[in-house]
Scaffold this motif. Structure first.
Motif, PDB file in Angstrom:
ATOM      1  N   ALA A  84       0.830  -1.247   0.069  1.00  0.00           N
ATOM      2  CA  ALA A  84      -0.029   0.186   0.086  1.00  0.00           C
ATOM      3  C   ALA A  84       0.741   1.152   0.007  1.00  0.00           C
ATOM      4  O   ALA A  84       1.891   1.212   0.903  1.00  0.00           O
ATOM      5  N   ASP A  85       0.599   2.389  -0.660  1.00  0.00           N
ATOM      6  CA  ASP A  85       1.385   3.537  -1.002  1.00  0.00           C
ATOM      7  C   ASP A  85       1.514   4.256   0.398  1.00  0.00           C
ATOM      8  O   ASP A  85       2.656   4.604   0.626  1.00  0.00           O
ATOM      9  N   GLY A  86       0.621   4.453   1.411  1.00  0.00           N
ATOM     10  CA  GLY A  86       0.754   5.269   2.509  1.00  0.00           C
ATOM     11  C   GLY A  86       0.953   4.647   3.952  1.00  0.00           C
ATOM     12  O   GLY A  86       1.579   3.567   3.807  1.00  0.00           O
ATOM     13  N   LEU A  87       1.164   5.432   4.837  1.00  0.00           N
ATOM     14  CA  LEU A  87       1.586   4.866   6.313  1.00  0.00           C
ATOM     15  C   LEU A  87       0.438   3.722   6.807  1.00  0.00           C
ATOM     16  O   LEU A  87      -0.553   4.161   6.640  1.00  0.00           O
ATOM     17  N   ALA A  88       1.094   2.804   7.108  1.00  0.00           N
ATOM     18  CA  ALA A  88       0.260   1.665   7.595  1.00  0.00           C
ATOM     19  C   ALA A  88       0.675   0.765   8.660  1.00  0.00           C
ATOM     20  O   ALA A  88       0.135  -0.028   8.951  1.00  0.00           O
ATOM     21  N   ALA A  89       1.574   1.551   9.552  1.00  0.00           N
ATOM     22  CA  ALA A  89       1.960   0.690  10.650  1.00  0.00           C
ATOM     23  C   ALA A  89       2.327  -0.608  10.565  1.00  0.00           C
ATOM     24  O   ALA A  89       2.056  -1.361  11.455  1.00  0.00           O
ATOM     25  N   GLY A  90       3.084  -0.728   9.442  1.00  0.00           N
ATOM     26  CA  GLY A  90       3.684  -2.403   9.528  1.00  0.00           C
ATOM     27  C   GLY A  90       2.715  -3.207   8.874  1.00  0.00           C
ATOM     28  O   GLY A  90       2.798  -4.556   8.593  1.00  0.00           O
ATOM     29  N   LYS A  91       1.299  -2.881   8.355  1.00  0.00           N
ATOM     30  CA  LYS A  91       0.389  -3.487   7.908  1.00  0.00           C
ATOM     31  C   LYS A  91       0.299  -3.254   6.241  1.00  0.00           C
ATOM     32  O   LYS A  91      -0.670  -4.068   5.738  1.00  0.00           O
ATOM     33  N   GLY A  92       0.916  -2.479   5.784  1.00  0.00           N
ATOM     34  CA  GLY A  92       0.939  -1.973   4.264  1.00  0.00           C
ATOM     35  C   GLY A  92       1.778  -3.087   3.515  1.00  0.00           C
ATOM     36  O   GLY A  92       1.735  -2.771   2.268  1.00  0.00           O
ATOM     37  N   VAL A  93       2.506  -4.051   3.839  1.00  0.00           N
ATOM     38  CA  VAL A  93       3.172  -4.980   2.750  1.00  0.00           C
ATOM     39  C   VAL A  93       2.834  -6.372   3.055  1.00  0.00           C
ATOM     40  O   VAL A  93       2.697  -6.958   4.203  1.00  0.00           O
TER      41      VAL A  93
END
Ligand code: AMP
Ligand code: GLY
Length: 418
Positions: free
Chosen positions: A140-149
């Protein structure tokens, strides 16, 4: 000091060693920072309240720990008031807050990274994904507190991640754009470079452990342990990363009119064809900070003030050759749901040079009693002549600390092929 984790406790601890420091305030801090600093009940995102507190308490330097206030423009706001603040501006912090921004910058300036393509259209992303070889990485492009990959081993898993981010909006607007990226393998390493946008100091490096269980199994966490320096690091690799990745990245941001001041974090994969960037962050890492700053021999206030004033070239940053190992103690159930409020005991039984950095802790109803208040509770850190010595020491001490349901990994800094 803005933030409340073990990274911020470590920063407060290091800053407090400077003869230039009279008093430290932490906002909001935790039970650990409260032992050296005055905790203020202000959340990191309440920038106006932070400005007021800085004025009221005549604070000379503000240090920003976490990414969210950087991405929200806290540094720009402080600078417009003429205040000294250590951290990246909103524009420069885009290198972390937008993975698409970071990727475009890397491509334009020839920085080594994974092949990838960005999408804002869900159907187009699905079409591209169907032809991609496996494993594949969805970000995911934005900030995701470690949940975006998501590293996906199958098409189904990859499509599921894509649907999560783009269709179901599981991360809100952070998933409006996604990157679909080539999977890289090798040794992962975090590197940190202090910079005032002109001078880039040689990197200091660490390895962190993101998964909850031993052997890197189970869900991702905020980080379960770390050690520094990595066993596979050579002086040549250190120099190569500084010269070929961090200096060009800082130069690129400057050329794009987003001069980068603060500490730049490179998340790298050391592949067979050399180091490649997985991501950049605009701050120090957690739990890497807990094992990196104890190795810093230079006054941290001198470094930070020099960066604020654009005089980093005048400071020689020195690191000790010792090894540091840090193990995170977490609450049972973390990174899922967990209970808090359990008294922590044994902190007074540790060897004298063991460092305990607090994260989810607070003072309980009994004065002086520290209780758990979060998922990651403590980082326990030991140093030694080498990694094995530091590792033995940290595990022999962590076993003396108790709270109900405490959990920690047993394999931090275990070097298997060495
Ligand atoms: P990031 O937030 O981009 O660092 O990604 C989080 C984690 O996902 C990294 O620490 C890696 O373990 C993994 N990862 C990210 N990108 C890749 C990639 N291109 N290839 C392999 N693993 C990756
Ligand atoms: N150690 C990972 C991070 O700070 O993002």
């Amino acid at each position: 000091m803005i933030g409340s984790g073990a990274r911020e406790h470590t920063l407060v601890w290091k800053l407090s060693q400077s003869p230039r420091v009279k008093e430290i305030y932490a906002a909001p801090g935790n039970a650990g920072t409260g032992q050296i600093a005055r905790n203020l009940e202000i959340t990191p995102m309440d920038i106006e309240a932070l400005l007021t507190a800085v004025g009221d308490n005549k604070i000379d330097l503000t240090v920003v720990g976490p990414e969210a206030p950087l991405a929200a423009g806290i540094v720009d706001r402080f600078q417009s008031r003429g205040l000294a603040v250590f951290g990246a501006t909103k524009g420069a912090a885009q290198i972390e807050s937008s993975k698409v921004f970071a990727k475009q910058l890397m491509r334009k300036y020839g920085l080594p990274g994974a092949q990838s393509a960005s999408f804002s259209d869900y159907e187009a992303a699905k079409r591209y994904l169907r032809q991609h070889r496996l494993p594949v990485v969805i970000k995911a492009d934005g900030l995701a507190a470690g949940k975006g990959v998501v590293v996906a081993d199958s098409q189904a898993e990859a499509l599921e991640a894509l649907a999560d981010f783009m269709e179901r909006k599981s991360l809100g607007e952070a998933g409006d754009q996604v990157l679909i990226e080539e999977h890289l393998s090798g040794q992962e390493m975090s590197v940190f470079a202090f910079t005032d946008a002109r001078t880039v100091a040689p990197v200091v490096t660490a390895c962190d452990y993101k998964r909850i269980y031993d052997g890197d199994r189970g869900p991702n966490t905020g980080g379960m342990g770390s050690y520094s320096p990595p066993y596979f690091l050579s002086p040549a690799l250190n120099e190569m990363v500084t010269e070929k990745i961090m200096k060009p990245a800082v130069r690129a941001l400057g050329e794009e009119n987003n001069p980068y001041k603060g500490v730049l974090y490179g998340g790298l994969m050391i592949t067979n064809s050399g180091p490649k960037v997985l991501e950049f962050n605009a701050r120090l890492g957690d739990p890497e900070t807990q094992v990196v700053l104890p190795r810093l021999k230079t006054d941290l206030v001198d470094i930070m003030m020099a960066i604020v004033q654009g005089k980093l070239e005048e400071v020689n940053i020195e690191w000790s050759g010792k090894a540091c190992v840090g193990v995170v103690m977490a609450s049972a159930g973390y990174p899922g749901s967990y209970k808090t409020g359990f008294p922590i005991s044994g902190l007074d039984k540790l060897e004298t040079d063991i460092l305990v950095f607090h994260a989810g802790t607070k003072i309980g109803d009994t004065p002086g009693q520290v209780v758990t208040s979060g998922g990651r509770v403590l980082t326990v850190v030991a140093s030694g002549e080498n990694i094995a010595e530091a590792r033995d020491k940290v595990y022999r001490n962590i076993s003396l600390i108790h709270f109900e349901g405490s959990y920690y990994r047993k394999d931090i800094a275990e070097i298997k092929n060495n």
